[in-house]
Every structure is written in C-alpha cells, then in structure tokens.
Scaffold this motif. Structure first.
Motif, mmCIF file in Angstrom:
data_model
loop_
_atom_site.group_PDB
_atom_site.id
_atom_site.type_symbol
_atom_site.label_atom_id
_atom_site.label_comp_id
_atom_site.label_asym_id
_atom_site.label_seq_id
_atom_site.Cartn_x
_atom_site.Cartn_y
_atom_site.Cartn_z
ATOM 1 N N ASP A 119 -61.796 71.117 29.219
ATOM 2 C CA ASP A 119 -63.261 71.090 29.210
ATOM 3 C C ASP A 119 -63.823 71.664 27.907
ATOM 4 O OD1 ASP A 119 -65.664 70.351 30.411
ATOM 5 O OD2 ASP A 119 -65.989 72.363 31.249
ATOM 6 N N ASP A 132 -63.936 79.539 35.864
ATOM 7 C CA ASP A 132 -64.245 79.331 37.271
ATOM 8 C C ASP A 132 -65.010 78.040 37.526
ATOM 9 O OD1 ASP A 132 -63.008 81.720 37.754
ATOM 10 O OD2 ASP A 132 -64.855 82.894 37.891
ATOM 11 N N ASP A 133 -65.656 77.508 36.511
ATOM 12 C CA ASP A 133 -66.442 76.282 36.687
ATOM 13 C C ASP A 133 -65.612 75.020 36.493
ATOM 14 O OD1 ASP A 133 -66.143 77.061 34.009
ATOM 15 O OD2 ASP A 133 -67.806 75.795 33.375
#
Length: 363
Positions: A294, A317-318
């Motif tokens: 990401d 965490d996302d």
C-alpha cells in the motif's frame, strides 16, 4: 476464482525501455545500437519491446533462430543478429529466408556456412574470443576465417564481434586486455565490428565501435558491480506487483511459514501476498527482503512458498485484503532484491513464471 482474478502481474513500462535505449545511444552517438531482446527481452516480452523500439532501434540481437523468427513474424524488419549463430546447417535456409545476420563462432558453423547455397548473400559476424573463453575463434585465427568468408561468393557482409568478461567491474584491466586482443585480431582490416555490452557502453568509449549491444541497461538495471554516476539515469522497466490475500495477528513465539524460519518476537500483524517461487519470486529471499505494501515499505518474513509469501504488516492496521504489494519496481529496486538473494536482476527478470501476466504500458 478465475486465473485472471489472482492479483499478480508484471507491468512493463515501454516508455522506460525507449528512454533507456535513447540513453544508450547518447553514450555512443557515432555507433549504431542493437537492442538485446534475447530470453523474451530479459523477461519483459520480446515482441512488445521490439515493437516499442522499432521506429528508433538500429537493430536487435537475440540468442537463437526461434527468437529471431518470432520477431520477424511480428513484423520487425530491422537487422536481427543471432548471437549464437545456427545450431545445424538446416537453420541457414531459414536465416536466408528471414534475412538474418548470424554470428560464426566455431569451425563447424564455418563449414556449414561455406557449404550453404542461399538465395542471397549471407551476412555473418566472426566471433573473436578476446578473453571470455566461452565461444569464438582465437585472435590469431581471425585473418584466416575472414579471408575464407570474404572469398566466398554467397557471403556478403563480414563483421567481427566479441564479448567482455569483466566490463561490469569498473576500471578492471582485463577489459583493456580484451580490447587489445580484439584489435590485434582485426589487424587493421576495415571490418565492421561490435564489442560493447551495457557496461562498456557506459564506461569504455574505446569499445563502442560500429555497433553497441545494450542489454540489461535497456531494462533499467545498472550493469556495474559498484555505483556508477550515470546509472541513475536508467528507468526501471518492470514493476512486479501482487496483492494481500490474507491478514492475521500472531503472538510472540509464533513461527511463520515452512520450517519456522521466522519467529515472531512480539505480537505481529502478518499478511500473505499471492506470489511465490513458481511465479519467479526467489525462493531463497531472506527475512527482511524489502517489499512495498500500500505504498509503504515493509519486509518479507518467513520462507517463500510455491504460491505465497508472508509479510510484516505490523503498524499497518488499515491494510487489508486487496492492498497492493510491489515486489520490485520504482521503489523496490530489483537489483537490491537480487543482491539479498545472492543472485542478479537478470535471473529475477528471466525467471518470471508463465502464470504471471505481462502487462505492457506506454510507448
């Protein structure tokens, strides 16, 4: 789930390859340049790469007849050089029909060529063993071979070619010895010649001659063992990317993957990406090999499996299923991945598996 839904692909940036070819030409402006597209353009897709370069490339170089005929069948009309020549006398018929240029590196090939009956004069380049000691004629045999070919009524162009063994080691005296051996072999004969690979294009102007042969630099990789001031101008031509297909939280002491090579030293978030050694990702990649998830840097943890790798997502965490993963590309240098795996970028690129779609962009 169909094969096309697996989030794995190698994006090939044709604009980058065109830039790198122009960059190579700029280093040797008085020379013509054969774009080396053997081994499926080092894993980048030879037909797509050749088509992207067709309007500018002076010619192309491949290893063998099948690779050359694939380019001809795709519409490539420029010169194509067979770096290994032919493997049987029967192949000369196809060389003649396709209008190819072939290297002659041994007396068996020489005999086949002299006995051939082509429909038009053949073009051939004599391979001189200037010090690689792999294939080629000894320098002192060049005059004899040149005379035999020049005096053959069905041979037209006769050139000379050699290859460096240590040009990737900047300043190594062996390269100068090879240049001297090559020049000694030619003995002042007005022969069209080719000597410079990627490393010599950038560092040995005396080796540029009539034709250069940029290879790995076309694909955005420095050819040198050590840093070179100009190598930073090369643009990476491949982005190998996948996606996260699983995320879980593990506890301190939990092993990850085959053999438990990696053991969590704290609670960790671990993700799985859809790529493995069957796709060409190196099986021996160590813990800590860089990846991008990401858009953020992280690391490989645990052994590479046939179809999957495990990644440290602690602090992300996302990040969930479908998050993009870059294995190498503009932000994860393929050369660095290769170094950590004890290999070279050439092997990474040419080892891309057939179930990895090549997606060509640009140019």
């Amino acid at each position: 789930m169909s094969a096309s839904d697996r989030p794995l692909r190698a994006r090939v940036h044709l604009d980058a390859i065109l830039h790198n070819y122009r960059f190579a030409k700029g280093f040797a402006p008085a020379s013509r340049a054969l774009a080396v597209v053997k081994a499926n353009a080092y894993g980048h897709g030879s037909v797509a790469v050749a088509r992207a370069l067709a309007s500018e490339a002076d010619g192309f170089a491949v290893a063998c007849l099948d690779e050359a005929l694939e380019l001809r069948d795709s519409g490539i009309q420029a010169r194509i050089l067979l770096l290994e020549g032919v493997f049987s006398p029967d192949e000369i018929v196809q060389v003649d029909r396709a209008g190819l240029t072939m290297v002659v590196h041994c007396r068996e090939q020489l005999g086949w060529l002299l006995a051939a009956r082509p429909e038009r004069p053949l073009a051939c380049w004599i391979k001189v063993d200037s010090g690689m000691h792999r294939v080629g004629f000894a320098p002192e045999a060049f005059a004899e071979i040149h005379a035999a070919l020049s005096g053959c009524g069905h041979v037209g162009e006769v050139g000379a070619i050699s290859h460096f063994a240590r040009a990737d080691e900047l300043g190594h005296p062996y390269s100068e010895r090879q240049i001297a051996a090559f020049d000694r072999a030619l003995g002042g004969l007005p022969v069209m010649s080719s000597l410079a690979n990627s490393a010599a294009v950038l560092s040995l102007s005396r080796a540029h001659r009539d034709w250069t042969r940029p290879g790995i630099m076309l694909y955005g990789i420095s050819p040198f063992v050590d840093p070179h001031p100009s190598a930073g101008e090369l643009r990476p031509a491949m982005t190998l990317e996948s996606g996260i297909i699983s995320v879980r939280t593990l506890q301190a002491g939990d092993p990850v993957g085959y053999g438990g090579r990696f053991v969590c030293d704290r609670p960790m978030r671990v993700g799985v990406a859809a790529i493995g050694y069957a796709d060409g990702y190196p099986r021996h990649a160590p813990d800590g090999t860089p990846v991008l998830v990401d858009g953020r840097p992280t690391r490989l943890v645990g052994r590479v499996s046939m179809d999957m790798i495990t990644l440290d997502l602690t602090g992300m965490d996302d990040v969930g299923l479908g998050a993009p993963v870059q294995l190498w590309g503009d932000r994860v240098p393929a050369a660095e991945v290769a170094r950590l795996c004890g290999t070279i970028a050439y092997e990474l690129f040419t080892g891309i598996g057939r179930r990895v779609p090549l997606v060509h962009e640009g140019a």
